[in-house]
Design a protein around this motif. Structure first.
Motif, PDB file in Angstrom:
ATOM      1  N   GLY A  79     -13.254  -9.916  -4.025  1.00  0.00           N
ATOM      2  CA  GLY A  79     -11.992  -9.240  -4.272  1.00  0.00           C
ATOM      3  C   GLY A  79     -11.831  -8.082  -3.309  1.00  0.00           C
ATOM      4  O   GLY A  79     -12.818  -7.499  -2.844  1.00  0.00           O
ATOM      5  N   ALA A  80     -10.590  -7.740  -2.979  1.00  0.00           N
ATOM      6  CA  ALA A  80     -10.341  -6.630  -2.059  1.00  0.00           C
ATOM      7  C   ALA A  80      -8.960  -6.039  -2.327  1.00  0.00           C
ATOM      8  O   ALA A  80      -8.030  -6.753  -2.710  1.00  0.00           O
ATOM      9  CB  ALA A  80     -10.448  -7.092  -0.608  1.00  0.00           C
ATOM     10  N   LEU A  81      -8.846  -4.726  -2.127  1.00  0.00           N
ATOM     11  CA  LEU A  81      -7.581  -4.018  -2.304  1.00  0.00           C
ATOM     12  C   LEU A  81      -7.366  -3.064  -1.143  1.00  0.00           C
ATOM     13  O   LEU A  81      -8.296  -2.373  -0.707  1.00  0.00           O
ATOM     14  CB  LEU A  81      -7.581  -3.220  -3.613  1.00  0.00           C
ATOM     15  N   LEU A  82      -6.122  -3.038  -0.656  1.00  0.00           N
ATOM     16  CA  LEU A  82      -5.700  -2.050   0.334  1.00  0.00           C
ATOM     17  C   LEU A  82      -4.872  -0.987  -0.360  1.00  0.00           C
ATOM     18  O   LEU A  82      -4.083  -1.276  -1.257  1.00  0.00           O
ATOM     19  CB  LEU A  82      -4.812  -2.692   1.405  1.00  0.00           C
ATOM     20  N   GLY A  83      -5.021   0.256   0.081  1.00  0.00           N
ATOM     21  CA  GLY A  83      -4.110   1.323  -0.300  1.00  0.00           C
ATOM     22  C   GLY A  83      -3.240   1.650   0.889  1.00  0.00           C
ATOM     23  O   GLY A  83      -3.743   1.886   1.992  1.00  0.00           O
ATOM     24  N   THR A  84      -1.906   1.620   0.704  1.00  0.00           N
ATOM     25  CA  THR A  84      -0.996   1.846   1.835  1.00  0.00           C
ATOM     26  C   THR A  84       0.013   2.936   1.513  1.00  0.00           C
ATOM     27  O   THR A  84       0.398   3.139   0.348  1.00  0.00           O
ATOM     28  CB  THR A  84      -0.231   0.555   2.190  1.00  0.00           C
ATOM     29  N   LEU A  85       0.443   3.646   2.545  1.00  0.00           N
ATOM     30  CA  LEU A  85       1.513   4.636   2.456  1.00  0.00           C
ATOM     31  C   LEU A  85       2.496   4.397   3.597  1.00  0.00           C
ATOM     32  O   LEU A  85       2.128   3.876   4.649  1.00  0.00           O
ATOM     33  CB  LEU A  85       0.956   6.063   2.553  1.00  0.00           C
TER      34      LEU A  85
END
Length: 895
Positions: A79-85
Motif C-alpha cells: 500500500g502507498a499514499l501520497l500527500g499533495t498540495l
C-alpha cells in the motif's frame, strides 16, 4: 503469498482521504498512479541529502526504478499514499508513505518521507494513521520499520501516533515493531491531534481580522449587498472588503473587482455569486492565501447530480489548498467576539453564551427571531448548509475550547459521522450542555425487518440511543428547543427532581403539578418549618402545601417574600413560579419581584417563571442576566425542567469504559460469515453456523443437537435428558409463527410425534424452566452502525415492546443501564416475587453482542429470543442471524 482472510465486504478503499494537520491546514492523500512517477521522483530528488539518507539508509540511485514499487498499490501486498498540495506551480508531492506485506501475512514493513519544508506539521503521523487503517482492513496486525538510531524525527512520529512500540537495536539500526489495532489509548491520541488541528483550522472563521464579501452588490435587496451591509452594521472589529465585477462601492465602502486587488491579507472570504461562478471565485481566493471560505450560494448537492459534482469539485479545490469551507447553500456565520455578522438574516441575535449550529437556514432565522424575545444571546451562529466540509462535529471541537460559549444548540437533519459525534459530544457535554433538535427519520435498512430486533428498532431508535449515551438533550420541537435553551443559558442544574410550585391561581398550580409528573418530576411535601413560615406570611385561606397557592390577592411583595422561603427548603431542588395578573399586582411588578428574590436566594437552584401576560414575557425576565428563566406556559416550564434534570442525572453517572472481553475468537466468526456469503449476498445462517458464530464470541447458549430424523431426535433427547424442546432447524424463521416449536416433551413418543408434525431436520434442546424471558439482539444501522437491543422477550417481544437500544461500543455504564432500565429491568430485578436475575451475566452478554456488531458489520440482524435470565446465569435458548455482504466505503474526511 498466502494471506489471512477477512470478512466479506469489510472495506472498499477509496481513491483519496483528507487529513487535518497541526496548524489547521488540510492535506489530501491518495494512492500514487503511474502518472505520478515523475512527480514522485522529483519529490525524492527535492529532499535534502540527510532526509534521503535517513529514508533509504544511504544514497540510492534517483531513477525510475526507485519509485516503481510505490505506484498502483494493490493494498493487499503493498500500500502507498501520497500527500499533495497545490501552489502556484500546480500540484506538488509533499509526502509519501508505504507498506509491504512480509512472509508473515499479519506483518508489514512501513516507511515514509516528508518534504523538508513541511516537516514538523504532523504530516508523518497522519500518513501513519491512514496507512495503518488500510493495512488493518486487509488483515495486517503489525507494522515493522527499520530506523537509523539517529533518526529521531521518524521515531517521534511512531511514538506520537499512540501505538505501543517494541525496539531492537542491531548494527546502528533500530527495528521498531508495533500493533496497529485502534485501541482506546490510540483513539485518545488521534482525538487529541484532531482537536488541536480542527480548532486551529476554524480560527479564521470565528476570529477573522479581515473579511471579503465576493458578490457584494450595491443594489439593495441583493444577498451579497445585504450581507456586506450586515457586516458593517454589526460593527465588525476588522477590515471588510466588498468585491464585485464593476468595482462599484457598496454602502460607501471602496470595492474591488477581484480579491487579488485587495492590498491586505484576507482571512475569511464569503462568496454570494451564482453557483456556476463559485469555483472560479473560490480558486482566486485560495490562491490569494485565504484559509476560510463561506459559500452562501445554492445550486450544489441539494439540486441533484450536477450539483453534487459541482460540490465535489469545490471541496477538492478547497482541500487541495489546505483550507476549510462552510456551506455551500447556507445563511452564513456570525461570531460575537469580533462582532461579525456575515449572514443575510434580517436581524442579528444579541451577544451571549450560546453557540448555535443549524443545518437549515430557515430554522436558523426562526431561532434568531425568537432569541431576543426570550433573552437568548449567542456567542456564535453557524449555518452549515450542505456541510460539504465544516460540520457539527467540527463546531463542537471549537465550542469546547471557546470560553464565550457555555451552551451548544444544534439543529440536525442528517449525520455524516455519528460515531465520531457520539465520542465528541460525550466529552463536550461533561462541561457544556448540548441541546439538539433532530428532524426526519433514520431508516434502519432498505429491506423489511425480519427479526424481532430489527422490527423493534424503529426509525428514531438510533438517534435516541446516540443522544442518550452522549448526554445530548433532545428537543421535540422548535418551541422546546428555545424553552430548554433559555433554561440552560440562565440556570444551574438541579440536584434532583423535587419541584416546588408557587402560584396565585390554584387551578394553574394543579395543571403545573400534572405536567411535572408527566416529565418524571415530583412535588415533595414541604418541611414543617417551611409551611410555618409561609403560613405567617400568607392569608389564612392560602395553601402552604405543594403547590403553594397564595390566592388571587397575592401581591408582588408576597412573591418576593415567599420564593426565598421555598427555595431554602432542603426538600426542594427547583421552583416553578406561576402568576396570573389581577387587580392587586401587575405582571411587570411580579416579574421584578421574582427576579430579585431568585437573585437574593443565591441562584443555587433553578427558578422558572410563568407570567401569563398578553403582552408577552415581561422585560425583567427577558433581559440578559435575569435570575429566573421565563416561559409562556406551565407545561413548557415543566418540560424544560425535566430535560435539565435529565442532564443533571447524566452528569452524575460515571464516564464508563469499554471492557476488554476474553474468550472472543474473531477469526473463527469471520470464517463463518465468509462461508455463508460465498454463494449469496444476503442469507440467514443455518442453526449450526449460527451456533458457531455465537460461541466464537462466548455467548451463553443452551446445549442442542440437530437431528435429521425422528430416531436421531429421540437419541439426542435421551443423551440431553428429558424433558426436551424440539424446534424446526429451518434457517431464519420465527418458530412459533410457523408451528415449528414443541415444548416440555417428556418422553420418546412425544419427541417422535413432534418431529412428524414439524418436519425434519429439527433441533433438540433440554427444557430449561424458570427465569424471566428476555430479548437481546443486534441490528446494523446503515448510518449509525451496530445497535444493541434489550427488552422483554418470548412470543410477546413485539407486542409488549419497550426494547431499549444503545449504539456500540458499550461502556460498562451503558451496558448496566441497558440491562436494568425499562420494563426489562423490572423483570431482571424480579417481578412480582420472582427471583432476581444475574445482572453481571446479562451485562456480559450485551457487551459481547456489541463487540460482535463492531467486529462483523456483515451481521445485519441477530436475535437471541428468548434469553432466560436465571439467578446464577443467563442462557439463550433460540437464536437467528442474518448476514449480508457489505460494501463499506471509506469517508474522505478522516476527522
Amino acid at each position: 503469498m498466502q494471506t489471512t482472510p477477512h470478512y466479506a465486504g469489510a472495506m472498499a478503499v477509496t481513491d483519496h482521504a483528507d487529513v487535518i494537520l497541526r496548524d489547521g491546514r488540510t492535506l489530501r492523500l491518495r494512492p500514487p498512479a503511474q502518472s505520478d512517477a515523475d512527480a514522485l521522483l522529483a519529490f525524492f530528488r527535492g529532499l535534502s541529502e540527510r532526509s534521503r539518507y535517513l529514508r533509504f539508509h544511504g544514497f540510492p540511485v534517483l531513477d525510475a526504478h526507485l519509485v516503481q514499487s510505490l505506484l498502483e498499490p494493490d493494498w493487499r501486498e503493498r500500500g502507498a499514499l501520497l500527500g499533495t498540495l497545490v501552489d502556484d506551480e500546480g500540484e506538488r508531492v509533499v509526502a509519501v508513505a508505504n507498506y509491504v506485506r512480509l512472509r508473515d501475512p499479519r506483518l508489514a514493513e512501513s516507511a515514509f518521507a516528508v518534504a523538508d519544508e513541511h516537516q514538523g506539521r504532523g504530516i508523518g503521523t497522519r500518513l501513519l494513521e491512514q496507512l495503518a487503517e488500510r493495512a488493518a482492513a486487509v488483515g495486517i496486525d503489525r507494522f515493522v520499520a527499520e530506523v537509523l538510531a539517529d533518526n529521531r524525527a521518524m521515531l517521534g512520529v511512531f511514538e506520537a501516533a499512540g501505538f505501543e512500540l517494541t525496539r531492537e537495536l542491531e548494527g546502528g539500526e533500530l527495528e521498531v515493531e508495533f500493533p496497529i489495532a485502534a485501541t482506546e489509548d490510540y483513539r485518545v491520541h488521534v482525538e487529541a491531534r484532531d482537536h488541536e488541528a480542527v480548532v486551529a483550522s476554524l480560527r479564521p472563521f470565528f476570529e477573522p481580522r479581515s473579511v471579503a464579501v465576493i458578490g457584494a452588490s450595491k443594489r439593495r435587496g441583493s444577498i451579497g449587498g445585504e450581507l456586506f451591509r450586515n457586516v458593517l452594521a454589526g460593527d465588525f472589529a476588522g477590515a471588510a472588503y466588498p468585491v464585485n465585477r464593476s468595482g462599484e462601492p457598496v454602502a460607501g465602502v471602496r470595492a474591488y473587482r477581484t480579491i487579488e486587488e485587495i492590498p491586505d491579507p484576507v482571512d475569511l472570504a464569503v462568496i454570494t455569486l451564482p453557483a456556476a461562478a463559485v469555483l472560479d471565485a473560490a480558486e482566486a481566493a485560495l490562491r490569494n492565501a485565504v484559509r476560510a471560505l463561506v459559500v452562501i450560494s445554492a445550486g450544489f448537492a441539494e439540486v441533484g447530480s450536477e450539483g453534487v459534482e459541482r460540490q465535489e469539485r469545490l471541496l477538492a479545490l478547497v482541500r487541495s489548498h489546505g483550507a476549510r469551507l462552510i456551506g455551500p447553500n447556507c445563511l452564513g456565520i456570525a461570531a460575537s467576539g469580533p462582532s461579525l455578522n456575515a449572514t443575510f438574516a434580517a436581524r442579528s441575535a444579541p451577544a451571549g453564551n450560546i453557540g448555535f449550529s443549524s443545518q437549515s437556514g430557515a430554522l436558523g432565522l426562526a431561532l434568531l427571531e425568537a432569541a431576543e424575545s426570550r433573552g437568548l444571546g449567542l456567542s456564535a451562529f453557524v449555518s452549515i448548509g450542505n456541510k460539504a466540509d465544516v460540520s457539527t462535529n467540527d463546531l463542537l471541537e471549537w465550542w469546547e475550547e471557546d470560553a464565550a460559549t457555555e451552551v451548544v444548540l444544534m439543529y440536525v437533519e442528517s449525520f455524516g459521522n455519528p460515531r465520531r459525534f457520539g465520542r465528541l459530544a460525550r466529552r463536550v457535554a461533561r462541561t457544556k450542555p448540548i441541546l439538539a433538535l433532530k428532524s426526519g427519520t433514520t431508516a434502519t435498512g432498505q429491506r423489511a425487518a425480519s427479526s424481532h430486533t430489527a422490527a423493534l428498532a424503529g426509525s428514531e431508535a438510533a438517534v435516541d440511543a446516540l443522544f442518550h449515551q452522549a448526554g445530548v438533550i433532545r428537543a421535540a420541537s422548535l418551541e422546546e428547543l428555545v424553552d430548554v435553551a433559555a433554561l440552560l443559558s440562565h440556570q444551574p442544574e438541579p440536584k434532583g427532581r423535587r419541584v416546588a410550585v408557587v402560584t396565585n391561581a390554584g387551578g394553574l398550580g394543579i395543571l403545573c403539578a400534572d405536567a411535572c409528573e408527566a416529565e418524571g418530576l415530583v412535588l415533595p411535601e414541604l418541611t414543617e418549618e417551611t409551611r410555618a413560615r409561609l403560613a405567617e406570611l400568607l392569608a389564612d385561606e392560602a395553601s402552604v402545601a405543594n403547590p403553594v397557592d397564595m390566592l388571587g390577592g397575592a401581591t408582588a411583595g408576597a412573591y418576593a417574600q415567599a420564593l426565598p422561603i421555598v427555595l431554602a427548603d432542603p426538600q426542594v431542588d427547583a421552583a416553578i413560579v406561576l402568576f396570573v395578573p389581577t387587580v392587586t399586582a401587575t405582571a411587570d411588578a411580579v416579574a421584578v419581584a421574582i427576579d430579585e428574590a431568585a437573585r437574593a436566594a443565591g441562584r443555587e437552584k433553578p427558578v422558572l417563571a410563568v407570567v401569563l401576560e398578553a403582552a408577552g414575557i415581561p422585560a425583567a425576565l427577558r433581559r440578559e442576566g435575569a435570575s429566573a428563566a421565563a416561559f409562556h406556559y406551565p407545561e413548557s416550564a415543566a418540560r424544560a425542567l425535566g430535560r435539565l434534570a435529565q442532564r443533571a442525572e447524566w452528569l452524575r453517572r460515571p464516564f464508563g469504559a469499554v471492557p476488554a472481553l476474553d474468550g472472543v475468537d474473531r477469526e473463527r466468526a469471520e470464517r463463518v460469515v465468509e462461508r455463508a456469503l460465498a454463494h449469496a449476498e444476503d442469507v440467514w445462517l443455518t442453526p449450526a453456523d449460527t451456533r458457531e458464530l455465537l460461541l466464537a464470541y462466548g455467548l451463553p447458549l443452551v446445549p442442542e443437537a440437530v437431528a435429521g430424523s425422528a430416531d436421531e431426535a429421540v437419541a439426542a433427547a435421551e443423551e440431553l435428558g428429558f424433558p426436551v424442546v424440539v424446534k424446526t432447524a429451518a434457517a431464519g424463521v420465527h418458530k412459533s409463527d410457523v408451528g415449528g416449536l414443541a415444548l416440555d416433551l417428556p418422553d420418546a413418543d412425544a419427541v417422535r410425534e413432534a418431529v412428524e408434525r414439524i418436519g425434519a431436520p429439527v433441533i433438540v434442546q433440554p427444557m430449561i424452566g424458570g427465569g424471566a424471558e428476555l430479548l437481546a439482539g443486534l441490528v446494523q444501522d446503515p448510518v449509525f452502525g451496530p445497535l444493541v437491543a434489550f427488552g422483554p422477550g418470548g412470543v410477546f417481544a413485539e407486542l409488549i415492546g419497550d426494547a431499549t437500544f444503545r449504539t456500540a461500543p458499550l461502556t460498562d455504564v451503558d451496558a448496566e443501564e441497558l440491562v436494568t432500565g425499562g420494563k426489562a429491568g423490572r423483570l431482571v430485578r424480579g417481578f412480582r416475587g420472582a427471583p432476581a436475575a444475574h445482572v453481571g451475566a446479562l451485562v456480559d452478554l450485551v457487551h459481547r453482542l456489541a463487540q460482535l456488531g463492531e467486529d462483523l458489520p456483515a451481521v445485519a440482524e441477530l436475535d437471541l429470543n428468548p434469553v432466560l435470565a436465571l439467578p446464577d446465569r443467563c442462557v439463550a435458548v433460540d437464536a437467528r442471524v442474518r448476514v449480508r455482504r457489505v460494501d463499506a466505503r471509506r469517508r474522505e474526511k478522516s476527522w
